[in-house]
Design a protein around this motif. Structure first.
Motif, PDB file in Angstrom:
ATOM      1  N   ASP A  68      44.450 112.732   1.018  1.00 34.94           N
ATOM      2  CA  ASP A  68      45.760 113.432   1.616  1.00 34.94           C
ATOM      3  C   ASP A  68      46.979 113.294   0.537  1.00 34.94           C
ATOM      4  O   ASP A  68      48.315 113.489   0.948  1.00 34.94           O
ATOM      5  N   LEU A  70      47.868 114.821  -3.379  1.00 36.72           N
ATOM      6  CA  LEU A  70      47.791 115.685  -4.551  1.00 36.72           C
ATOM      7  C   LEU A  70      47.459 115.063  -5.814  1.00 36.72           C
ATOM      8  O   LEU A  70      48.341 114.270  -6.223  1.00 36.72           O
ATOM      9  N   SER A 126      36.752 123.335  -1.556  1.00 31.33           N
ATOM     10  CA  SER A 126      37.920 124.081  -1.482  1.00 31.33           C
ATOM     11  C   SER A 126      39.240 123.256  -1.779  1.00 31.33           C
ATOM     12  O   SER A 126      40.166 123.576  -2.395  1.00 31.33           O
ATOM     13  N   TRP A 127      38.982 121.715  -1.665  1.00 34.10           N
ATOM     14  CA  TRP A 127      40.116 120.904  -2.047  1.00 34.10           C
ATOM     15  C   TRP A 127      40.088 120.359  -3.449  1.00 34.10           C
ATOM     16  O   TRP A 127      40.931 119.709  -3.698  1.00 34.10           O
ATOM     17  N   LYS A 129      40.355 122.323  -7.024  1.00 38.87           N
ATOM     18  CA  LYS A 129      40.725 123.459  -7.409  1.00 38.87           C
ATOM     19  C   LYS A 129      40.510 123.130  -9.371  1.00 38.87           C
ATOM     20  O   LYS A 129      41.353 122.170  -9.912  1.00 38.87           O
ATOM     21  N   LEU A 140      42.972 117.697  -4.008  1.00 38.28           N
ATOM     22  CA  LEU A 140      43.625 117.253  -2.605  1.00 38.28           C
ATOM     23  C   LEU A 140      42.726 116.676  -1.524  1.00 38.28           C
ATOM     24  O   LEU A 140      42.264 117.695  -0.747  1.00 38.28           O
ATOM     25  N   PRO A 142      40.520 115.563   1.515  1.00 39.99           N
ATOM     26  CA  PRO A 142      40.813 115.512   2.959  1.00 39.99           C
ATOM     27  C   PRO A 142      40.107 114.084   3.338  1.00 39.99           C
ATOM     28  O   PRO A 142      39.739 113.347   2.646  1.00 39.99           O
TER      29      PRO A 142
END
Length: 199
Positions: A68, A70, A126-127, A129, A140, A142
């Motif tokens: 959680d 970045l 998706s987290w 990039k 980022l 999860p």
């Protein structure tokens, strides 16, 4: 001279691609005397190379992403080197490599076949990039990724050949994550104890 044919070939022993041009050169003077000759021009093309002093693993050493939170880093411009100073294009994918096959800092010469059995890849989650222009990663993680290790395959292509480097990271937990996790477990239990206490 004008190229009459152009072919791209691969020398498996030297592990290099090369282009061959069959050229025809024609010269004449004012008296219409002329001479012609044919010759072959061979241009070799080597794959990009990994800079051993700028491996991706060393660039993020001791800096693992936290849940959680970045985490961003940009590849060093000299991570990959090209003998011909060709412009390189980049791509990043999730790799199935593991420690058991010595993935860290492993260099795979693709020979235009990156997705082979040694390094099967899939799209990044998706987290994670990656911007191929700026060569920047934005991660980022999860909560479900905590304590998991991920292997990322980064490929540089010079238009003819490719070179791939794999790096890995382990998603770390944080104090907030641990406290929230404990609250999820202990919250219902404490509530039950409270109900029993005042019955």
């Amino acid at each position: 001279g004008t190229p009459t044919t152009k072919d791209i070939n691969y020398d498996s022993e030297a592990q290099k691609y090369y282009r061959t041009f069959n050229l025809s050169l024609h010269a004449s003077d004012i008296a219409d005397a002329s001479v012609s000759t044919n010759f072959m021009l061979i241009i070799q093309n080597s794959p990009p190379k990994i800079n051993p002093e700028k491996t991706i693993q060393s660039q993020i050493e001791n800096r693992n992403p936290a849940v959680d939170t970045l985490f961003e880093f940009t590849l060093d411009p000299f991570t990959f080197l090209d003998d011909n100073n060709a412009s390189l294009t980049y791509d990043a994918r999730l790799s199935t490599a593991t420690k058991s096959n010595d993935a860290k800092n492993r260099i795979l010469a693709s020979n235009n076949n990156i997705n082979n059995s040694r390094n099967e890849t899939s799209a990044l989650p998706s987290w994670i990039k990656f911007d191929p222009v700026s060569k920047k990663f934005s991660i980022l993680p999860p909560s479900e990724s905590v304590n998991s290790e991920y292997y990322i395959s980064v490929t540089a292509t010079n238009g003819v050949q490719s070179q791939t480097q794999i790096f890995s990271f382990i998603v770390q937990s944080t104090l907030n994550y641990i406290l929230n996790y404990l609250l999820k477990i202990l919250g219902p239990l404490l509530g039950l104890i409270g109900m029993l206490k005042y019955r």
